[in-house]
Design an enzyme around this catalytic site. Structure first.
Site, PDB file in Angstrom:
ATOM      1  N   HIS B 217     -20.038 -10.313   5.666  1.00 56.86           N
ATOM      2  CA  HIS B 217     -19.042  -9.683   6.338  1.00 56.86           C
ATOM      3  C   HIS B 217     -18.208 -10.197   7.192  1.00 56.86           C
ATOM      4  O   HIS B 217     -17.133 -10.322   7.274  1.00 56.86           O
ATOM      5  CB  HIS B 217     -19.523  -8.429   7.222  1.00 56.86           C
ATOM      6  CG  HIS B 217     -18.461  -7.432   7.840  1.00 56.86           C
ATOM      7  ND1 HIS B 217     -18.175  -6.624   7.029  1.00 56.86           N
ATOM      8  CD2 HIS B 217     -18.008  -7.412   8.723  1.00 56.86           C
ATOM      9  CE1 HIS B 217     -17.199  -6.038   7.456  1.00 56.86           C
ATOM     10  NE2 HIS B 217     -16.986  -6.787   8.792  1.00 56.86           N
ATOM     11  N   TYR B 221     -13.672 -11.596   8.443  1.00 57.13           N
ATOM     12  CA  TYR B 221     -12.657 -11.590   9.474  1.00 57.13           C
ATOM     13  C   TYR B 221     -12.116 -13.263   9.530  1.00 57.13           C
ATOM     14  O   TYR B 221     -11.226 -13.397   9.982  1.00 57.13           O
ATOM     15  CB  TYR B 221     -13.701 -11.392  10.614  1.00 57.13           C
ATOM     16  CG  TYR B 221     -13.763  -9.947  10.870  1.00 57.13           C
ATOM     17  CD1 TYR B 221     -12.669  -9.147  11.085  1.00 57.13           C
ATOM     18  CD2 TYR B 221     -14.872  -9.180  10.222  1.00 57.13           C
ATOM     19  CE1 TYR B 221     -12.501  -7.566  11.137  1.00 57.13           C
ATOM     20  CE2 TYR B 221     -14.654  -7.614   9.951  1.00 57.13           C
ATOM     21  CZ  TYR B 221     -13.685  -7.043  10.475  1.00 57.13           C
ATOM     22  OH  TYR B 221     -13.690  -5.702  10.398  1.00 57.13           O
ATOM     23  N   HIS B 368     -10.844  -1.807  -3.064  1.00 53.84           N
ATOM     24  CA  HIS B 368     -10.632  -1.786  -1.560  1.00 53.84           C
ATOM     25  C   HIS B 368     -10.361  -3.214  -1.063  1.00 53.84           C
ATOM     26  O   HIS B 368      -9.637  -3.258  -0.258  1.00 53.84           O
ATOM     27  CB  HIS B 368     -11.993  -1.216  -0.959  1.00 53.84           C
ATOM     28  CG  HIS B 368     -12.048  -1.297   0.611  1.00 53.84           C
ATOM     29  ND1 HIS B 368     -11.115  -0.681   1.648  1.00 53.84           N
ATOM     30  CD2 HIS B 368     -12.666  -2.055   1.297  1.00 53.84           C
ATOM     31  CE1 HIS B 368     -11.590  -1.211   2.816  1.00 53.84           C
ATOM     32  NE2 HIS B 368     -12.501  -2.028   2.620  1.00 53.84           N
ATOM     33  N   PHE B 369     -11.132  -4.247  -1.538  1.00 55.33           N
ATOM     34  CA  PHE B 369     -10.994  -5.462  -0.933  1.00 55.33           C
ATOM     35  C   PHE B 369      -9.798  -6.249  -1.528  1.00 55.33           C
ATOM     36  O   PHE B 369      -9.411  -7.084  -1.068  1.00 55.33           O
ATOM     37  CB  PHE B 369     -12.367  -6.404  -0.847  1.00 55.33           C
ATOM     38  CG  PHE B 369     -12.824  -6.956  -2.279  1.00 55.33           C
ATOM     39  CD1 PHE B 369     -11.973  -7.819  -2.843  1.00 55.33           C
ATOM     40  CD2 PHE B 369     -14.011  -6.207  -2.609  1.00 55.33           C
ATOM     41  CE1 PHE B 369     -12.633  -8.241  -4.279  1.00 55.33           C
ATOM     42  CE2 PHE B 369     -14.501  -7.002  -4.061  1.00 55.33           C
ATOM     43  CZ  PHE B 369     -13.730  -7.787  -4.849  1.00 55.33           C
ATOM     44  N   HIS B 370      -9.305  -6.002  -2.830  1.00 59.17           N
ATOM     45  CA  HIS B 370      -8.289  -6.390  -3.392  1.00 59.17           C
ATOM     46  C   HIS B 370      -7.108  -6.043  -2.332  1.00 59.17           C
ATOM     47  O   HIS B 370      -6.050  -6.435  -1.980  1.00 59.17           O
ATOM     48  CB  HIS B 370      -7.851  -5.966  -4.645  1.00 59.17           C
ATOM     49  CG  HIS B 370      -8.566  -6.950  -5.814  1.00 59.17           C
ATOM     50  ND1 HIS B 370      -9.991  -6.785  -5.958  1.00 59.17           N
ATOM     51  CD2 HIS B 370      -8.032  -7.804  -6.421  1.00 59.17           C
ATOM     52  CE1 HIS B 370     -10.186  -7.824  -6.534  1.00 59.17           C
ATOM     53  NE2 HIS B 370      -9.150  -8.463  -6.962  1.00 59.17           N
ATOM     54  N   ARG B 431     -18.475  -1.874 -11.471  1.00 55.91           N
ATOM     55  CA  ARG B 431     -17.854  -3.083 -11.150  1.00 55.91           C
ATOM     56  C   ARG B 431     -18.533  -4.177 -12.082  1.00 55.91           C
ATOM     57  O   ARG B 431     -19.473  -4.080 -12.559  1.00 55.91           O
ATOM     58  CB  ARG B 431     -17.650  -3.538  -9.679  1.00 55.91           C
ATOM     59  CG  ARG B 431     -18.940  -3.951  -9.181  1.00 55.91           C
ATOM     60  CD  ARG B 431     -18.730  -4.124  -7.686  1.00 55.91           C
ATOM     61  NE  ARG B 431     -18.204  -5.313  -7.445  1.00 55.91           N
ATOM     62  CZ  ARG B 431     -18.200  -6.186  -6.323  1.00 55.91           C
ATOM     63  NH1 ARG B 431     -18.927  -5.454  -5.326  1.00 55.91           N
ATOM     64  NH2 ARG B 431     -18.046  -7.121  -5.904  1.00 55.91           N
ATOM     65  N   ARG B 432     -17.793  -5.240 -12.294  1.00 53.67           N
ATOM     66  CA  ARG B 432     -18.335  -6.592 -12.671  1.00 53.67           C
ATOM     67  C   ARG B 432     -18.831  -6.559 -14.204  1.00 53.67           C
ATOM     68  O   ARG B 432     -20.006  -6.755 -14.541  1.00 53.67           O
ATOM     69  CB  ARG B 432     -19.617  -6.775 -11.945  1.00 53.67           C
ATOM     70  CG  ARG B 432     -19.326  -7.558 -10.591  1.00 53.67           C
ATOM     71  CD  ARG B 432     -20.512  -7.908  -9.654  1.00 53.67           C
ATOM     72  NE  ARG B 432     -19.986  -8.853  -8.667  1.00 53.67           N
ATOM     73  CZ  ARG B 432     -20.535  -9.463  -7.784  1.00 53.67           C
ATOM     74  NH1 ARG B 432     -21.783  -9.108  -7.861  1.00 53.67           N
ATOM     75  NH2 ARG B 432     -19.998 -10.308  -6.911  1.00 53.67           N
TER      76      ARG B 432
HETATM   77  C1  HEM Z   1      -2.703 -10.400 -10.175  1.00 56.78           C
HETATM   78  C2  HEM Z   1      -3.856 -10.029  -9.271  1.00 56.78           C
HETATM   79  C3  HEM Z   1      -5.223  -9.818  -9.240  1.00 56.78           C
HETATM   80  C4  HEM Z   1      -5.640  -9.261 -10.208  1.00 56.78           C
HETATM   81  C5  HEM Z   1      -5.160  -8.468 -11.373  1.00 56.78           C
HETATM   82  C6  HEM Z   1      -7.142  -9.038 -10.124  1.00 56.78           C
HETATM   83  C7  HEM Z   1      -8.356  -8.679 -10.725  1.00 56.78           C
HETATM   84  C8  HEM Z   1      -9.806  -8.670 -10.682  1.00 56.78           C
HETATM   85  C9  HEM Z   1     -10.659  -8.411 -11.597  1.00 56.78           C
HETATM   86  C10 HEM Z   1     -10.237  -7.502 -12.855  1.00 56.78           C
HETATM   87  C11 HEM Z   1     -11.734  -8.627 -11.008  1.00 56.78           C
HETATM   88  C12 HEM Z   1     -12.970  -8.375 -11.722  1.00 56.78           C
HETATM   89  C13 HEM Z   1     -13.669  -7.044 -11.160  1.00 56.78           C
HETATM   90  C14 HEM Z   1     -15.023  -6.740 -11.754  1.00 56.78           C
HETATM   91  O1  HEM Z   1     -15.403  -7.460 -12.916  1.00 56.78           O
HETATM   92  O2  HEM Z   1     -15.543  -5.786 -11.531  1.00 56.78           O
HETATM   93  C15 HEM Z   1     -11.623  -9.143  -9.810  1.00 56.78           C
HETATM   94  C16 HEM Z   1     -12.460  -9.767  -8.872  1.00 56.78           C
HETATM   95  C17 HEM Z   1     -12.161 -10.482  -7.567  1.00 56.78           C
HETATM   96  N1  HEM Z   1     -11.019 -10.718  -7.082  1.00 56.78           N
HETATM   97 FE1  HEM Z   1      -9.301 -10.212  -8.174  1.00 56.78          FE
HETATM   98  N2  HEM Z   1      -7.306  -9.812  -8.739  1.00 56.78           N
HETATM   99  C18 HEM Z   1      -6.059 -10.245  -8.495  1.00 56.78           C
HETATM  100  C19 HEM Z   1      -5.788 -10.887  -7.300  1.00 56.78           C
HETATM  101  C20 HEM Z   1      -6.697 -11.118  -6.210  1.00 56.78           C
HETATM  102  C21 HEM Z   1      -6.551 -11.621  -5.091  1.00 56.78           C
HETATM  103  C22 HEM Z   1      -5.103 -11.958  -4.329  1.00 56.78           C
HETATM  104  C23 HEM Z   1      -7.799 -11.742  -4.436  1.00 56.78           C
HETATM  105  C24 HEM Z   1      -8.203 -12.245  -2.934  1.00 56.78           C
HETATM  106  C25 HEM Z   1      -7.059 -12.997  -2.357  1.00 56.78           C
HETATM  107  C26 HEM Z   1      -8.667 -11.685  -5.241  1.00 56.78           C
HETATM  108  C27 HEM Z   1     -10.271 -11.705  -5.104  1.00 56.78           C
HETATM  109  C28 HEM Z   1     -11.051 -11.250  -5.879  1.00 56.78           C
HETATM  110  C29 HEM Z   1     -12.525 -11.575  -5.769  1.00 56.78           C
HETATM  111  C30 HEM Z   1     -13.168 -12.171  -4.629  1.00 56.78           C
HETATM  112  C31 HEM Z   1     -13.209 -11.178  -6.871  1.00 56.78           C
HETATM  113  C32 HEM Z   1     -14.617 -11.293  -7.146  1.00 56.78           C
HETATM  114  C33 HEM Z   1     -15.240  -9.889  -7.444  1.00 56.78           C
HETATM  115  C34 HEM Z   1     -16.634 -10.004  -7.915  1.00 56.78           C
HETATM  116  O3  HEM Z   1     -17.371 -11.090  -8.032  1.00 56.78           O
HETATM  117  O4  HEM Z   1     -17.046  -8.665  -8.020  1.00 56.78           O
HETATM  118  N3  HEM Z   1      -7.951 -11.183  -6.438  1.00 56.78           N
HETATM  119  N4  HEM Z   1     -10.203  -9.499  -9.700  1.00 56.78           N
HETATM  120 CU   LIG Z   2     -18.752  -6.291   5.416  1.00 56.30          CU
END
Ligand code: HEM
Ligand SMILES: [Cu+2]
Ligand SMILES: [Cu+2]
Lengths: 180, 545
Positions: B217, B221, B368-370, B431-432
């Site tokens: 968490h 921050y 939410h976190f996106h 997810r995932r």
């Molecule tokens: C073009 C923009 C973006 C797209 C299309 C995108 C798409 C995705 C997708 C499809 C996943 C996988 C979700 C899953 O398998 O459940 C993911 C995971 C993730 N995204 Fe993005 N994302 C984008 C931008 C960003 C940005 C700007 C951040 C943060 C600064 C971010 C942080 C993360 C993180 C930390 C995960 C890991 C989640 C996990 O392991 O479950 N993403 N994203």
């Molecule tokens: Cu948290």
């Protein structure tokens, strides 16, 4: 600047009080909702050795699936393993309190049942237990929702919710998907 | 003051952050495509999960760590108006972090680390993945120490004077980050790395999840605080006003330090190894962490109102229209607040003890976190980069219109991507997952919404590339930059002449954090050392079959 320091301090304090008030109201609402709707996360802390799960006790193959005990309690026991569930389908009655119990011999998994509030992690070393009442009948999806390795996307099971009069345990209290 | 070292350090750190970011964006779009009903190229379980590991690692660790380090060096020189202490250490940290990031990347793309950025044991990747992460974190620790030293030196040279708010907040983040990383560092050093080296055949998964939650968490921050530094110290100035209250700023950052740490168990609400009592305690503390954000909304709102009225705005809301929305920093703040509004509502659902069961590990969480991190936080990273780039490169911005377009595209893309993604989570999309079986009648209805999300992702990619282009434009700009770098910071309506020691340092607050962490995490961790806590066998993902 026209604003005096005193006015600024007073307005900030007022706002701080409002913030704390709002947050407290939200907290109380959450506590109330949790208590009234009996929403309790799976927090039973029941340890179980993942390495000997299948050798004896509750989660041996013969014990898996749905079973109705002598006092009428309905319990489904399910093992989550890379990358399937045992059994892959369980039958449960609608409008009746049921208990789902999960364990895993290998890595972390998790489940949700689509369209319901049933949701838990399955952590090696612990039995995860969820109580619920299903209100809709039909086949519900029960996918693994925590990444558990490359086969994770295909790991899914079915929860078959049947009307109470179609839920017919056999002599040992068992109900299975293919037996119906 | 911005002497060569901080200038080059900021330049190098931010470029590294944004390159990792650009690569990760491309992967993100491809992931969304793979999950959609449209046929995507190269999709296998191995490529998908390696990509998500790389995307998550780049976005959650590499990009923010380097962004925050680079911005911190900038603040340390410009806000304190003295040269950075020990720049050689800063460069060593940069090299260490770069080497770590490269090592982790190579390991991921060789297919030996498909464990995602959360690497939950007993799944175990190649040790080089974890070592790479450790090097990135170790680099950030060096930065933390340098920030604390810089502040201490300034205080010695300026006895009794209040530390400038931008630096006070930067050090608050450094102190918080040291606390934050204790959890994951313990997990890596005592459990995961010994397992990856083959020294341990089994480990306690309940313990590893609890240690990771310690970090999970507060890291949010850590990502967020640079945006708040911009809100308090740069935005009122860009808008042509003053900061409403310097004291509120200090209190906000102190509250973040205190309340972002003892709340990590809310990530384990659906876990069987923690009791309701401690889950409940930490959920209660989680509610309190919204207080500093509410304070910020008020103080920044009031600061902007001052600016709007100075510019001739009248009436109850007339000052809003009078703000200089053509300035990227002001525009980004408006868009960031809008996304925070949407996202804050979603956060309430996540936090709620009961409703969490509906959304846990569904797409709701990812969306939410996106929205909050990718939206509110990252749009401020863009704005910060635009604001400091003239001082860093010594050239004036070639086109503010291109910067504004980029910010608007990011905002639009984020809404188009995340709103349907939230909805999919409510429908039960988990997810995932690499690919969904769209032949299933329940899943078939999701298809169109995933395609809309994908369109949002493409808009975001366009915006991200335009951002990189906008920074590159500075290099071809002919117009030298005139203003002094320190002019970026707003002064308060009533700048404090003195502040109490408690608001000028962190000793007291560190003691409080220690007490709270012992209360909140003492038993939840200690329970794994009582009786025989079950051990799970290590499952390697890096063995060639
Ligand atoms: C073009 C923009 C973006 C797209 C299309 C995108 C798409 C995705 C997708 C499809 C996943 C996988 C979700 C899953 O398998 O459940 C993911 C995971 C993730 N995204 Fe993005 N994302 C984008 C931008 C960003 C940005 C700007 C951040 C943060 C600064 C971010 C942080 C993360 C993180 C930390 C995960 C890991 C989640 C996990 O392991 O479950 N993403 N994203
Ligand atoms: Cu948290
Ligand atoms: Cu799984």
């Amino acid at each position: 600047m026209p604003i005096s320091e005193e006015i600024i301090v007073r307005s900030e304090l007022r706002w701080a009080a409002i913030s704390v008030g709002v947050v407290s109201v939200i907290m109380i609402a959450l506590i109330y909702a949790g208590l009234v709707h009996h929403i309790n996360p799976p927090s039973n802390i029941e340890r179980i050795d993942p390495k000997t799960l299948h050798l004896g006790g509750e989660f041996t193959e013969a014990n898996l699936g749905t079973r109705v005990s002598g006092d009428g309690q309905v319990t489904s026991r399910i093992v989550a393993t890379q990358f399937t569930f045992q059994p892959r389908c369980v039958v449960l009655p609608a409008n009746r309190r049921v208990t789902l119990r999960f364990a895993t011999p290998d890595v972390i998994h998790g489940i949700l049942v689509s369209g319901t509030n049933v949701n838990t992690m399955i952590v090696p070393g612990y039995v995860s237990q969820v109580h619920t009442v299903f209100t809709r009948t039909g086949d519900l999806l029960m996918p693994c929702h925590e990444y558990c390795g490359l086969g994770h996307s295909e790991m899914s099971a079915t929860v078959r919710v049947v009307p109470p009069d179609e839920f017919k345990p056999d002599a040992e209290g068992r109900v299975a998907c293919d037996a119906r | 003051m911005l002497v060569t070292h901080a200038r080059q350090l900021t330049f190098a750190h931010l470029w590294l952050a944004f390159l990792a970011f650009a690569v990760a964006l491309v992967l993100g779009v491809w992931q969304m495509w793979a999950r959609s009903p449209l046929p995507a190229p190269f999709v296998t379980a191995s490529t998908y999960f390696s990509a998500v590991t790389a995307h998550g690692t780049a976005m959650a660790y590499v990009m923010p760590v380097f962004m925050i380090m680079g911005f911190g060096y900038y603040v340390a020189e410009t806000a304190l108006d003295r040269p950075l202490p020990a720049p050689r250490w800063a460069w060593s940290a940069f090299a260490l972090g770069l080497a770590g990031a490269l090592m982790a990347t190579v390991t991921i793309f060789s297919g030996r680390a498909a464990v995602l950025f959360t690497f939950y044991p007993p799944l175990t990747a190649s040790v080089f993945f974890y070592l790479g992460l450790v090097m990135v974190v170790a680099a950030s620790w060096i930065w933390c120490v340098l920030m604390m030293v810089a502040m201490a030196q300034w205080k010695r040279a300026n006895p009794g004077r209040p530390v400038p708010l931008a630096m006070f907040a930067t050090v608050a983040n450094a102190v918080m980050w040291l606390w934050t990383t204790i959890g994951v560092a313990a997990e890596l050093l005592f459990q995961v790395i010994p397992a990856a080296l083959g020294l341990k055949a089994q480990l306690d998964v309940g313990l590893s999840r609890t240690l990771f939650s310690w970090t999970l968490h507060a890291i949010v921050y850590f990502w967020l605080i640079p945006s708040y530094i911009a809100f308090y110290t740069m935005v009122p100035q860009a808008a042509g006003g003053r900061l409403y209250s310097d004291t509120m700023g200090r209190l906000t950052f102190i509250l973040f330090l205190i309340y972002s740490l003892p709340v990590g168990l809310h990530h384990l609400l659906m876990d069987p190894q923690q009791s309701n009592a401690f889950k409940f305690l930490q959920v209660a503390l989680t509610a309190l962490v919204s207080v500093p954000t509410l304070l910020t909304v008020f103080t920044i709102g009031a600061s902007l109102e001052i600016a709007g009225r100075l510019r001739g705005g009248r009436g109850l809301l007339g000052w809003i229209g009078a703000l200089p929305w053509d300035r990227p920093l002001v525009l980004a703040t408006g868009l960031a607040f809008l996304m925070l509004g949407f996202g804050g509502f979603g956060g309430l659902v996540n936090m709620s003890y009961g409703m969490n069961a509906m959304v846990h590990n569904t797409s709701w969480v990812t969306a939410h976190f996106h929205l909050i991190f990718g939206g509110t936080v990252v749009i401020m990273y863009f704005a910060i980069a635009y604001a400091i780039w003239p001082a860093v490169t010594g050239r004036a911005a070639p086109s503010l219109a291109a910067q504004r377009l980029q910010l608007w595209l990011w905002f639009a893309g984020m809404l188009v991507m995340t709103l349907p993604w939230h909805y999919l989570g409510l429908l039960g999309q988990w997810r995932r997952v690499a690919t969904f079986n769209y032949a299933d009648p329940i899943i078939a209805g999701w298809g169109p919404w995933v395609v809309v999300s994908l369109i949002g992702g493409v808009i975001l990619l366009g915006s991200g590339l335009l951002f990189v282009l906008n920074l590159l434009q500075f290099n071809v700009s002919r117009e030298p930059h005139a203003a002094a770098p320190g002019e970026l910071y707003a002064s308060a309506v009533h700048p404090p002449a003195r502040v109490p020691a408690a608001l000028n340092g962190f000793r007291l607050w560190n003691a409080l954090v220690l007490v709270l962490m012992i209360l909140a995490y003492g038993y939840p961790i200690a329970q794994f050392f009582v009786g025989d806590s079950p051990q799970a066998l290590v499952h390697r993902v890096d063995e060639r079959r």
